[in-house]
Write a protein that holds these residues in place. Structure first.
Motif, PDB file in Angstrom:
ATOM      1  N   ASP A  49       0.880  -1.118   0.231  1.00  0.00           N
ATOM      2  CA  ASP A  49       0.139   0.150   0.246  1.00  0.00           C
ATOM      3  C   ASP A  49       0.855   1.481   0.086  1.00  0.00           C
ATOM      4  OD1 ASP A  49      -1.547   2.071   0.876  1.00  0.00           O
ATOM      5  OD2 ASP A  49      -2.591   0.367   1.896  1.00  0.00           O
ATOM      6  N   VAL A  50       0.336   2.238  -0.728  1.00  0.00           N
ATOM      7  CA  VAL A  50       1.454   3.392  -0.884  1.00  0.00           C
ATOM      8  C   VAL A  50       1.028   3.929   0.343  1.00  0.00           C
ATOM      9  CG1 VAL A  50       1.446   3.957  -3.141  1.00  0.00           C
ATOM     10  CG2 VAL A  50      -0.800   4.814  -2.339  1.00  0.00           C
ATOM     11  N   LYS A  51       0.702   4.084   0.752  1.00  0.00           N
ATOM     12  CA  LYS A  51       0.266   4.733   2.092  1.00  0.00           C
ATOM     13  C   LYS A  51       1.125   3.465   4.028  1.00  0.00           C
ATOM     14  CE  LYS A  51      -2.172   7.820  -0.001  1.00  0.00           C
ATOM     15  NZ  LYS A  51      -2.766   9.147   0.397  1.00  0.00           N
ATOM     16  N   TYR A  52       1.520   2.685   3.250  1.00  0.00           N
ATOM     17  CA  TYR A  52       1.331   1.690   4.408  1.00  0.00           C
ATOM     18  C   TYR A  52       2.940   2.354   5.364  1.00  0.00           C
ATOM     19  CZ  TYR A  52       5.353  -1.021   5.945  1.00  0.00           C
ATOM     20  OH  TYR A  52       6.024  -2.116   7.578  1.00  0.00           O
ATOM     21  N   GLY A  53       2.059   2.232   6.342  1.00  0.00           N
ATOM     22  CA  GLY A  53       2.637   2.715   8.094  1.00  0.00           C
ATOM     23  C   GLY A  53       2.235   3.921   7.894  1.00  0.00           C
ATOM     24  N   MET A  54       1.284   4.483   7.741  1.00  0.00           N
ATOM     25  CA  MET A  54       0.339   6.085   8.209  1.00  0.00           C
ATOM     26  C   MET A  54      -0.896   5.106   8.517  1.00  0.00           C
ATOM     27  SD  MET A  54       1.273   8.264   4.596  1.00  0.00           S
ATOM     28  CE  MET A  54       2.395   9.098   3.831  1.00  0.00           C
ATOM     29  N   VAL A  55      -1.878   5.933   8.718  1.00  0.00           N
ATOM     30  CA  VAL A  55      -3.026   6.302   9.992  1.00  0.00           C
ATOM     31  C   VAL A  55      -4.147   6.485   8.839  1.00  0.00           C
ATOM     32  CG1 VAL A  55      -4.533   6.717  11.521  1.00  0.00           C
ATOM     33  CG2 VAL A  55      -2.479   6.283  11.688  1.00  0.00           C
ATOM     34  N   ILE A  56      -3.380   7.606   8.207  1.00  0.00           N
ATOM     35  CA  ILE A  56      -4.052   8.658   7.382  1.00  0.00           C
ATOM     36  C   ILE A  56      -2.987   9.303   6.531  1.00  0.00           C
ATOM     37  CG2 ILE A  56      -5.384  10.435   9.051  1.00  0.00           C
ATOM     38  CD1 ILE A  56      -7.292  10.340   6.680  1.00  0.00           C
ATOM     39  N   ASP A  57      -3.308   9.711   5.685  1.00  0.00           N
ATOM     40  CA  ASP A  57      -2.063  10.608   5.202  1.00  0.00           C
ATOM     41  C   ASP A  57      -2.326  12.061   5.406  1.00  0.00           C
ATOM     42  OD1 ASP A  57      -1.159  12.417   2.522  1.00  0.00           O
ATOM     43  OD2 ASP A  57      -0.757  10.877   1.705  1.00  0.00           O
ATOM     44  N   PHE A  58      -1.612  12.776   5.569  1.00  0.00           N
ATOM     45  CA  PHE A  58      -1.975  14.311   6.658  1.00  0.00           C
ATOM     46  C   PHE A  58      -2.493  15.101   5.389  1.00  0.00           C
ATOM     47  CE2 PHE A  58       1.228  13.628   9.958  1.00  0.00           C
ATOM     48  CZ  PHE A  58       0.409  13.746  10.713  1.00  0.00           C
ATOM     49  N   GLY A  59      -1.950  15.413   4.002  1.00  0.00           N
ATOM     50  CA  GLY A  59      -2.830  15.172   2.785  1.00  0.00           C
ATOM     51  C   GLY A  59      -4.224  15.282   2.650  1.00  0.00           C
ATOM     52  N   ASP A  60      -4.210  14.014   2.636  1.00  0.00           N
ATOM     53  CA  ASP A  60      -6.149  13.238   2.604  1.00  0.00           C
ATOM     54  C   ASP A  60      -6.999  13.575   3.941  1.00  0.00           C
ATOM     55  OD1 ASP A  60      -5.281  11.254   0.584  1.00  0.00           O
ATOM     56  OD2 ASP A  60      -5.429   9.821   1.877  1.00  0.00           O
TER      57      ASP A  60
END
Length: 149
Positions: A49-60
């Protein structure tokens, strides 16, 4: 996996008036609001997943809050649509002003409740709105916590 809290800060300028209030805030005035949005979730563990390690992308998160709150409230004047301020609002709109008519007294307390209703449903699955903190001034703010609801 650990549950993590993430917070992103936002700022916007908004005018309002409190109809029926017994102090200065009955007059149209404005604030430089600061909004802290805190969400909870567990970091994505899928290494593909390109968002690996994130809860939510700050940009999203920024996109959601910008669309739901900042773009709507920044440089707007907010009035309770169920008061005589509606007449003033019509006149301001006629002159090209950005006015929001809401169904509540536009206090920080009510605004933060409204913001929670707008942000929460837009969050992705597995991410929950934890809290909001809306500073009306540097020393005065209202807070909303999911755990209190």
């Amino acid at each position: 996996m650990s549950n993590i809290r993430l917070t992103k800060l936002f700022g916007f300028e908004t005018g309002h008036a409190l109809y029926g209030y017994d102090g200065k805030c009955k007059n149209v005035h404005g604030h430089s609001y600061k909004l802290a949005v805190t969400v909870t979730g567990t970091p994505i563990t899928d290494t593909s997943d390109v968002k690996y390690g994130m809860v939510i992308d700050f940009g999203d998160l920024k996109k959601i809050v910008k669309e739901e709150i900042v773009d709507r409230f920044d440089h707007a004047t907010v009035f309770n649509k169920n008061t005589p301020h509606a007449q003033l609002a019509e006149e301001l709109i006629r002159h090209g002003h950005h006015v929001l008519l809401v169904d509540y007294q536009p206090t920080s307390e009510n605004m933060v409740i409204d913001f929670a209703k707008k942000i929460g449903p837009r969050l992705p699955e597995g991410v929950a709105l934890h809290s909001l903190k809306l500073h009306e001034t540097e020393t005065s703010y209202a807070e909303w916590y999911a755990s209190d609801q």
